[in-house]
Design a protein around this motif. Sequence first.
Motif, PDB file in Angstrom:
ATOM      1  N   ILE A 103      31.758  48.373 -32.203  1.00  0.00           N
ATOM      2  CA  ILE A 103      30.870  47.744 -33.177  1.00  0.00           C
ATOM      3  C   ILE A 103      31.269  48.127 -34.602  1.00  0.00           C
ATOM      4  O   ILE A 103      31.297  47.286 -35.506  1.00  0.00           O
ATOM      5  CB  ILE A 103      29.398  48.140 -32.895  1.00  0.00           C
ATOM      6  N   LYS A 104      31.604  49.398 -34.805  1.00  0.00           N
ATOM      7  CA  LYS A 104      31.961  49.865 -36.149  1.00  0.00           C
ATOM      8  C   LYS A 104      33.183  49.133 -36.707  1.00  0.00           C
ATOM      9  O   LYS A 104      33.312  48.943 -37.922  1.00  0.00           O
ATOM     10  CB  LYS A 104      32.228  51.375 -36.123  1.00  0.00           C
TER      11      LYS A 104
ATOM     12  N   SER B 215      24.309  40.687 -39.352  1.00  0.00           N
ATOM     13  CA  SER B 215      25.405  40.774 -40.324  1.00  0.00           C
ATOM     14  C   SER B 215      25.504  42.174 -40.913  1.00  0.00           C
ATOM     15  O   SER B 215      25.996  42.357 -42.025  1.00  0.00           O
ATOM     16  CB  SER B 215      25.198  39.748 -41.450  1.00  0.00           C
ATOM     17  N   ASN B 216      25.040  43.158 -40.156  1.00  0.00           N
ATOM     18  CA  ASN B 216      25.010  44.531 -40.644  1.00  0.00           C
ATOM     19  C   ASN B 216      25.429  45.469 -39.510  1.00  0.00           C
ATOM     20  O   ASN B 216      24.844  45.441 -38.428  1.00  0.00           O
ATOM     21  CB  ASN B 216      23.590  44.845 -41.127  1.00  0.00           C
TER      22      ASN B 216
ATOM     23  N   LEU C 182      31.988  40.899 -39.049  1.00  0.00           N
ATOM     24  CA  LEU C 182      30.615  40.405 -39.133  1.00  0.00           C
ATOM     25  C   LEU C 182      30.605  38.886 -39.171  1.00  0.00           C
ATOM     26  O   LEU C 182      31.539  38.274 -39.688  1.00  0.00           O
ATOM     27  CB  LEU C 182      29.947  40.968 -40.396  1.00  0.00           C
ATOM     28  N   PRO C 183      29.537  38.247 -38.674  1.00  0.00           N
ATOM     29  CA  PRO C 183      28.389  38.795 -37.958  1.00  0.00           C
ATOM     30  C   PRO C 183      28.784  39.292 -36.553  1.00  0.00           C
ATOM     31  O   PRO C 183      29.847  38.952 -36.050  1.00  0.00           O
ATOM     32  CB  PRO C 183      27.429  37.613 -37.863  1.00  0.00           C
ATOM     33  N   ILE C 184      27.880  40.063 -35.950  1.00  0.00           N
ATOM     34  CA  ILE C 184      28.075  40.592 -34.604  1.00  0.00           C
ATOM     35  C   ILE C 184      27.016  40.012 -33.679  1.00  0.00           C
ATOM     36  O   ILE C 184      25.825  39.979 -34.027  1.00  0.00           O
ATOM     37  CB  ILE C 184      27.988  42.133 -34.595  1.00  0.00           C
ATOM     38  N   VAL C 185      27.444  39.537 -32.515  1.00  0.00           N
ATOM     39  CA  VAL C 185      26.530  38.965 -31.520  1.00  0.00           C
ATOM     40  C   VAL C 185      26.400  39.943 -30.355  1.00  0.00           C
ATOM     41  O   VAL C 185      27.400  40.299 -29.729  1.00  0.00           O
ATOM     42  CB  VAL C 185      27.045  37.600 -31.007  1.00  0.00           C
TER      43      VAL C 185
ATOM     44  N   ALA D 181      23.460  46.498 -36.035  1.00  0.00           N
ATOM     45  CA  ALA D 181      24.089  46.239 -34.740  1.00  0.00           C
ATOM     46  C   ALA D 181      24.093  47.501 -33.876  1.00  0.00           C
ATOM     47  O   ALA D 181      23.798  47.455 -32.676  1.00  0.00           O
ATOM     48  CB  ALA D 181      25.507  45.726 -34.935  1.00  0.00           C
ATOM     49  N   LEU D 182      24.394  48.643 -34.491  1.00  0.00           N
ATOM     50  CA  LEU D 182      24.400  49.912 -33.753  1.00  0.00           C
ATOM     51  C   LEU D 182      23.001  50.258 -33.262  1.00  0.00           C
ATOM     52  O   LEU D 182      22.828  50.741 -32.131  1.00  0.00           O
ATOM     53  CB  LEU D 182      24.947  51.031 -34.642  1.00  0.00           C
TER      54      LEU D 182
END
Length: 425
Positions: free
Chosen positions: A139-140, A163-164, A144-147, A168-169
């Motif tokens: 994830i890091k 989008s952050n 972005l964005p992350i689904v 997400a984490l």
Amino acid sequence: MNILLLGSGGREHALALKMSQSPLCGKLFIAPGNAGTSQCGTNVNMGVSEFDKIKSFCLENGITLVVPGSEEALVNGIYDFFVQDEALKHIPVMGPSKVGAQLEGSKAFAKLFMERQGIPTAAYREFDENNYEEGVAYIKEHSLPIVLKADGLAAGKGVVITSNHDEALEEFSQMIKSAKFGDASKKVVIEQFLTGIELSVFVITDGHTYKILPEAKDYKRIGEGDLGLNTGGMGAVSPVPFADAAFMQLVEDKVIRKTIDGLSKEGIIYKGFVFFGLINVGGEPFVIEYNCRMGDPETEVVMPRLQNDLLELFVAVNEGKLSSQTIYTDPRAAATVMLVSQGYPEAYEKNKVITNIPAPTHDQIVFHAGTRHDGDKVLTNGGRVLAITSLADTLALALVHSVQTANQIEFEGKTFRRDIGYEFI
């Protein structure tokens, strides 16, 4: 035919109405049903996954066809339950096997299937408790964005787009460490974000051949302009203007045929509906998700446009003769506006009296979703209450008619969107 339809939403009212119009329809029972389905058949106080009760009911009432409306019974294995029971195996179930239903029941299963069959979908990785730290690192570094998607069924709420990286984490931790979606998020699929416009495509299949039904597009956000929280769906339109013959040929060649052929090649028993949640990325179709049943509220625009006898199609599926059928579609446009309870999709109140529901006409049907009878009164009984579907020569006119009826119907806290199909009008 004596039919048992399982479910209680707007989709089930649309299916019940369509089946009740067939000359093949004898007795129609809906479990548990709603105030609208009671106008098409007999409601039965029985849960969709109460398999032992369903068995007794089918044997006592001479049921000759079971139609699961929602995914719950299918993912829980109702097809296998019937096939493996000597007393029930003569009764066809219009839906896939438990393994086939994993196309919807497990995001990871569906992704691996698409990978094996060369079906276009977003790049992804899957993580669980065992490789949690790998997921954090992934994830890091992710663009972005992350689904993030809970692997299992989460009542349509198991997808988070952010989008952050920090958000997400946190979501990833909530899903796996804190069981935000229960067992559904023990495994999490992290996907590439695809930019495009979505649509829903439906087929009916006997496991070897298929027929494509009218396509649709639904609107998930609670607020106009597609703003606010995700819901189960605030409305739908059909046809979808950008889904022209050329695009639909790509969908058939790259997605539908590969899916049905793949199920057959892998020996996965699949009879019934396949819902393809697609996104059009620069003119190319990608699969976002599969569902193992019809969508809701898309069914409320698809069934009114389908001119075939639905029970004839079901018989053809059961007999392996679907290839001999031709699908006929009403050329008119359909627009569905969903009336929901105040506060939905979060906390809302039930048991509000509903008035001024018009009788169905050739051009409009009000499908019940979260409703129940209390004597002569109809009361709200859910977040999504009524789906108003209008048919007209243009999508704009169909929407006008649905909004007019939405204004006419009354219940305390009534909420709806007036801009369904806005990007096409």
